[in-house]
Write an enzyme that holds these catalytic residues in place. Structure first.
Site, short mmCIF file in Angstrom:
data_model
loop_
_atom_site.label_atom_id
_atom_site.label_comp_id
_atom_site.label_asym_id
_atom_site.label_seq_id
_atom_site.Cartn_x
_atom_site.Cartn_y
_atom_site.Cartn_z
N THR A 88 0.85 -1.20 0.00
CA THR A 88 0.00 0.00 0.00
C THR A 88 0.88 1.24 0.00
O THR A 88 0.66 2.19 -0.78
CB THR A 88 -0.93 -0.02 1.23
OG1 THR A 88 -1.77 -1.18 1.13
CG2 THR A 88 -1.80 1.21 1.31
N ASN A 129 -5.83 -9.81 -7.53
CA ASN A 129 -5.89 -10.48 -6.23
C ASN A 129 -7.17 -11.26 -6.02
O ASN A 129 -7.21 -12.21 -5.25
CB ASN A 129 -5.69 -9.47 -5.09
CG ASN A 129 -6.50 -8.22 -5.26
OD1 ASN A 129 -6.48 -7.57 -6.30
ND2 ASN A 129 -7.26 -7.87 -4.24
N SER A 189 4.90 -7.05 -1.90
CA SER A 189 4.52 -7.09 -0.49
C SER A 189 5.09 -8.35 0.14
O SER A 189 4.94 -9.44 -0.41
CB SER A 189 2.99 -7.10 -0.38
OG SER A 189 2.61 -7.22 0.97
N HIS A 227 4.25 -10.05 2.84
CA HIS A 227 3.37 -11.08 3.41
C HIS A 227 2.62 -11.89 2.36
O HIS A 227 1.91 -12.83 2.70
CB HIS A 227 2.43 -10.49 4.47
CG HIS A 227 1.32 -9.61 3.99
ND1 HIS A 227 0.00 -9.99 4.04
CD2 HIS A 227 1.32 -8.36 3.49
CE1 HIS A 227 -0.76 -8.99 3.60
NE2 HIS A 227 0.03 -7.99 3.25
N CYS A 264 -9.25 -7.11 1.78
CA CYS A 264 -9.27 -5.69 2.13
C CYS A 264 -10.69 -5.15 2.13
O CYS A 264 -10.97 -4.18 2.81
CB CYS A 264 -8.44 -4.88 1.14
SG CYS A 264 -6.79 -5.54 0.96
N1 PMP Z 1 -1.93 -4.77 -4.17
C1 PMP Z 1 -2.52 -5.96 -4.27
C2 PMP Z 1 -2.81 -6.54 -5.63
C3 PMP Z 1 -2.88 -6.67 -3.12
O1 PMP Z 1 -3.48 -7.86 -3.23
C4 PMP Z 1 -2.61 -6.10 -1.85
C5 PMP Z 1 -2.98 -6.82 -0.57
N2 PMP Z 1 -4.32 -7.26 -0.54
C6 PMP Z 1 -1.98 -4.85 -1.80
C7 PMP Z 1 -1.65 -4.22 -2.98
C8 PMP Z 1 -1.65 -4.19 -0.49
O2 PMP Z 1 -0.60 -4.87 0.15
P1 PMP Z 1 -0.15 -4.58 1.65
O3 PMP Z 1 -1.01 -5.43 2.50
O4 PMP Z 1 1.30 -5.01 1.72
O5 PMP Z 1 -0.29 -3.14 1.91
#
Ligand code: PMP
Length: 393
Positions: free
Chosen positions: A74, A157, A205, A207, A333
């Site tokens: 993010t 995602n 990212s 995680h 999210c």
């Molecule tokens: N971009 C995509 C395509 C994601 O799937 C995610 C996490 N759901 C993010 C950005 C955000 O990642 P982070 O949790 O490291 O902020």
């Protein structure tokens, strides 16, 4: 009393911490050094950050100096979505941001571009960016003397669809546009090198590759590419690109996870697509009207988005949770919010169908037993949830 076995099929929300990442982090939790300190402890911390930088760079075939560590994807997206960039040592000013309706919300919001500078392009019924719309937009802005930053994710995602990044990069190059790619879900699952993703910047990212939550990176393909205005100037860490004392343990865990994800990636992709196919075949065997989103499209090997018509995804997620299976309704999210996924809506799906989509996402810890537990649970709970929904209607 022993805990019942659970099947964790939500790797796109977060992938469990890999043993390699855990070991790297534990080692550092007792190490005192700040990477900016000149003494031996500081130098040891610096060495761990630089090793991780090398590991993350290697995962995407980028130069080490192109990697800027952040608090996650993010933040990396918020950092790069800025009009003032430098690409291969050349200052570049972007007047518009071209994105699309299937992007992650951390891109869609446009960040440091003014709202009127953000253009959200359409995607088709499979979720692919409409290339004609992109070209028309690039031509229109070019004719008006405006330069674009194009931001396109490598893999979605929610559906796992792989975007045509190479075609889009060629179009961007032909029109003098800069291109950024959110490669969060593609990392460790498909190739990220310059041939597969010929982009100026990409976002990762930790995680999502089996590293810790709270670490990520903005990676530039060229050592002399950067965002001219750091999001967090702070004390000038990360060569002035991102201030704040580095989260050394998390960064080391990210590096170790990136290295582990890169090792045997192609074999792992074959293993995961085998498990994914077992899941999808099993589902349609006993729920004939289940619909697999993007079936036949270019997809990640680990992701399956399935529409179970006639029920609410949230209800099925809860029923599966009680049956010891962890999955998501749409993206994590946006879970907890009422309403259909913005990705499926952008693909033109009706609200009822979009609100009945479940995402199964597999990863390094997934086994055939997990898939079979999910299948046995679905076979039991879907008819039950459906008949309750029909009675309530
Ligand atoms: N971009 C995509 C395509 C994601 O799937 C995610 C996490 N759901 C993010 C950005 C955000 O990642 P982070 O949790 O490291 O902020």
């Amino acid at each position: 009393m022993s805990e019942a076995r659970r099947a964790y099929l939500d790797h796109n929300a977060t992938s469990p911490l890999r043993a390699e990442a855990r070991a790297a982090m534990l080692e550092l939790l007792d190490a005192p050094g700040n990477p900016s300190s000149v003494h031996a402890d500081g130098r040891a911390a610096r060495a761990r950050v630089e090793r991780a930088r090398e590991q993350v760079a290697a995962l995407c075939g980028a130069p080490r100096a192109g990697v800027v560590f952040t608090s996650g994807a993010t933040e990396a997206n918020a950092l790069v979505l800025h009009p003032q960039l430098e690409v291969a040592g050349r200052p570049v000013s972007c007047d518009v941001l071209l994105t699309n309706g299937a992007e992650h919300l951390s891109v869609l919001r446009g960040h440091r571009f003014a709202p009127e500078q953000v253009e959200v392009l359409p995607v088709d019924g499979q979720g692919y960016l409409d290339l004609n719309a992109l070209e028309a937009s690039l031509v229109r802005h070019g004719a008006a003397g405006r330069r674009a930053l194009v931001s396109l994710m490598a893999a979605n995602n929610e559906t796992g669809i792989l975007q045509p990044v190479i075609e889009v990069a060629n179009l961007a190059a032909a029109h003098g546009a800069v291109i950024h790619c959110d490669a969060v879900q593609a990392a460790g699952r498909v190739a990220l090198d310059a041939e597969a993703l010929p982009v100026d910047f990409l976002t990762l990212s930790a995680h999502k590759v089996g590293g810790p939550q709270g670490a990520g990176a903005l990676v530039a393909r060229h050592a002399d590419s950067r965002v001219r205005a750091p999001l967090i100037p702070g004390g000038g860490q990360e060569r002035g690109r991102r201030g704040g004392t580095e989260n050394v343990a998390a960064i080391a865990g990210f590096g170790a996870a990136a290295a582990a994800a890169a090792t045997g990636r192609e074999e792992e992709a074959i293993r995961l697509s085998g498990l994914r196919d077992r899941l999808e075949k099993g589902i349609v065997r006993f729920i004939q009207d289940a619909r697999i989103v993007g079936e036949g499209a270019q997809r990640l090997p680990n992701t399956s988005c399935v529409i179970f018509a006639g029920l609410k995804a949230e209800t099925l997620v809860i029923a599966l949770d009680l049956a010891h299976v962890s999955v998501s309704a749409g993206s994590a999210c946006s879970s907890g919010k009422v309403g259909a996924s913005h990705v499926l809506t952008a693909m033109g799906m009706e609200p009822d169908a979009a609100g009945a989509a479940i995402r199964f996402s597999l990863g390094w810890s997934s086994t055939a037993d997990d898939v079979d537990l999910a299948l046995a649970s679905l076979e039991r709970v879907v008819p039950h949830v459906r008949s309750r929904a029909a009675r309530a209607a």
